[in-house]
Design an enzyme around this catalytic site. Structure first.
Site, PDB file in Angstrom:
ATOM      1  N   VAL A 107      50.876  34.913  34.168  1.00  0.00           N
ATOM      2  CA  VAL A 107      49.467  34.849  34.526  1.00  0.00           C
ATOM      3  C   VAL A 107      48.830  33.756  33.672  1.00  0.00           C
ATOM      4  CG1 VAL A 107      47.279  36.087  34.679  1.00  0.00           C
ATOM      5  CG2 VAL A 107      49.435  37.307  35.067  1.00  0.00           C
ATOM      6  N   CYS A 108      48.063  32.878  34.301  1.00  0.00           N
ATOM      7  CA  CYS A 108      47.320  31.849  33.586  1.00  0.00           C
ATOM      8  C   CYS A 108      48.285  30.988  32.742  1.00  0.00           C
ATOM      9  CB  CYS A 108      46.234  32.514  32.742  1.00  0.00           C
ATOM     10  SG  CYS A 108      44.920  31.428  32.157  1.00  0.00           S
TER      11      CYS A 108
END
Length: 338
Positions: A110-111
């Site tokens: 994520v990210c």
């Protein structure tokens, strides 16, 4: 069906929503199944830090992991969140990921968690994405990774990477849909009050976010009106009247302050709205075209071909699983999952 273990890696400086967003999705799916029949299915979500100690997130929250990484169960899905700490290398965590990452059935970031995966060599030769502000860094530091800055998430084999922060929720919902079906994913999305946005090639920015926000209040109000009323008369004359400006003054001021002509902005809003309806509803193409202000399916088809290079029916076939709505002749076609 046994529960799938989802292991979330924690570290100091982690972005809290990168962790809690996907965790809420996976646990929500499990609760949904448990409520349905009382059986324990779905996911067993576990968190672990390098030494098992609590970590402090980038926003100041303290998260207490279930265990140290060395004591964590072998995961079905290994999820690496992002955060400020990913700006600097973490040799210990990188070494752990290099060994244990390939053992997971599914590897997720994520990210800026994608940076951690890249440091461990787990994205080499793969297509990936990350937060738009760090795509250049990822590409520069790891030339063997094909970085795509546009999508909200990217799937490449068993590796899935998502864009910034809330995009982790979109990716988690897509994984739930893949594992447990669309009905479960849609139930979770409704509970979290988010769109079930299945296609990963949606842009990281909506039209409103990618365009500049007008400085003057009347123009900002017009931008919001366009987004909320795509089926209305959105001609320059009608929008100028709403802003209480002459059409010529309005058109010039709108482009100066947003970077887009009124017509281009309206077209992008309508395409974006139509995409969501095609993805998340069973409304017919004709109905969607009217709801988005196109008037006729042919007008929407031309807009889709220009903006996306594909027709609405093909777009739905790719991104809306399950039976398609009946066509004008009364026939229907069953489309496979993407």
């Amino acid at each position: 069906m046994e529960q799938r273990t989802v292991l979330v890696v924690l570290f100091d400086g982690v972005q809290s929503l990168d962790v809690t967003g996907p965790v809420e999705v996976f646990t929500g799916a499990t609760h949904c199944l448990d409520d349905a029949d009382g059986a324990h299915r779905g996911y067993a979500v576990r968190t672990a830090s390098m030494d098992g100690a609590p970590v402090r997130t980038s926003s100041g929250l303290t998260l207490v992991p279930d265990s140290a990484l060395a004591d964590a169960p072998a995961p079905d899905t290994l999820l690496v969140p992002g955060g400020t700490a990913t700006r600097s290398p973490d040799p210990q965590l990188t070494a752990w990921l290099r060994v244990h990452g390939p053992r997971a059935r599914r590897l997720v970031s994520v990210c800026t968690g994608a940076i951690r995966l890249a440091e461990a060599g787990l994205l080499e030769g793969r297509r990936a994405t990350t937060h738009w502000a760090y795509c250049d860094k990822l590409a520069k530091d790891h030339p063997g990774v094909e970085v795509d800055p546009e999508p909200i998430y990217v799937r490449d084999g068993h590796v899935a990477t998502s864009a910034g922060v809330t995009a982790g929720i979109d990716l988690a919902l897509a994984l739930v849909e893949e594992d447990l079906g669309r009905a479960v994913a849609l139930t979770v999305a409704r509970h979290l009050v988010v769109f079930l946005r299945r296609p990963g090639n949606q842009a990281q920015f909506s039209v409103q976010l990618s365009a500049q926000t007008a400085r003057r209040e009347p123009l900002r109000e017009v931008q919001q009106w366009i987004t909320e009323h795509p089926a209305d008369d959105l001609s320059v004359g009608a929008l100028a009247a709403r802003a209480r400006l002459s059409p010529r003054h309005f058109a010039r001021a709108f482009q100066t302050e947003t970077g887009l002509t009124p017509g281009t902005y309206v077209e992008r809003v309508r395409v974006e709205h139509a995409r969501r309806l095609l993805e998340d509803t069973s409304d017919g193409v004709a109905e969607v075209s009217r709801a988005c202000g196109y008037g006729t399916p042919e007008a929407m088809r031309r807009a889709f071909l220009k903006a996306l290079g594909t027709a609405p029916a093909e777009y739905r076939r790719r991104f809306h699983p399950g039976p398609a709505p009946a066509t004008a002749t009364g026939t229907s076609t069953t489309h496979p999952h993407r």
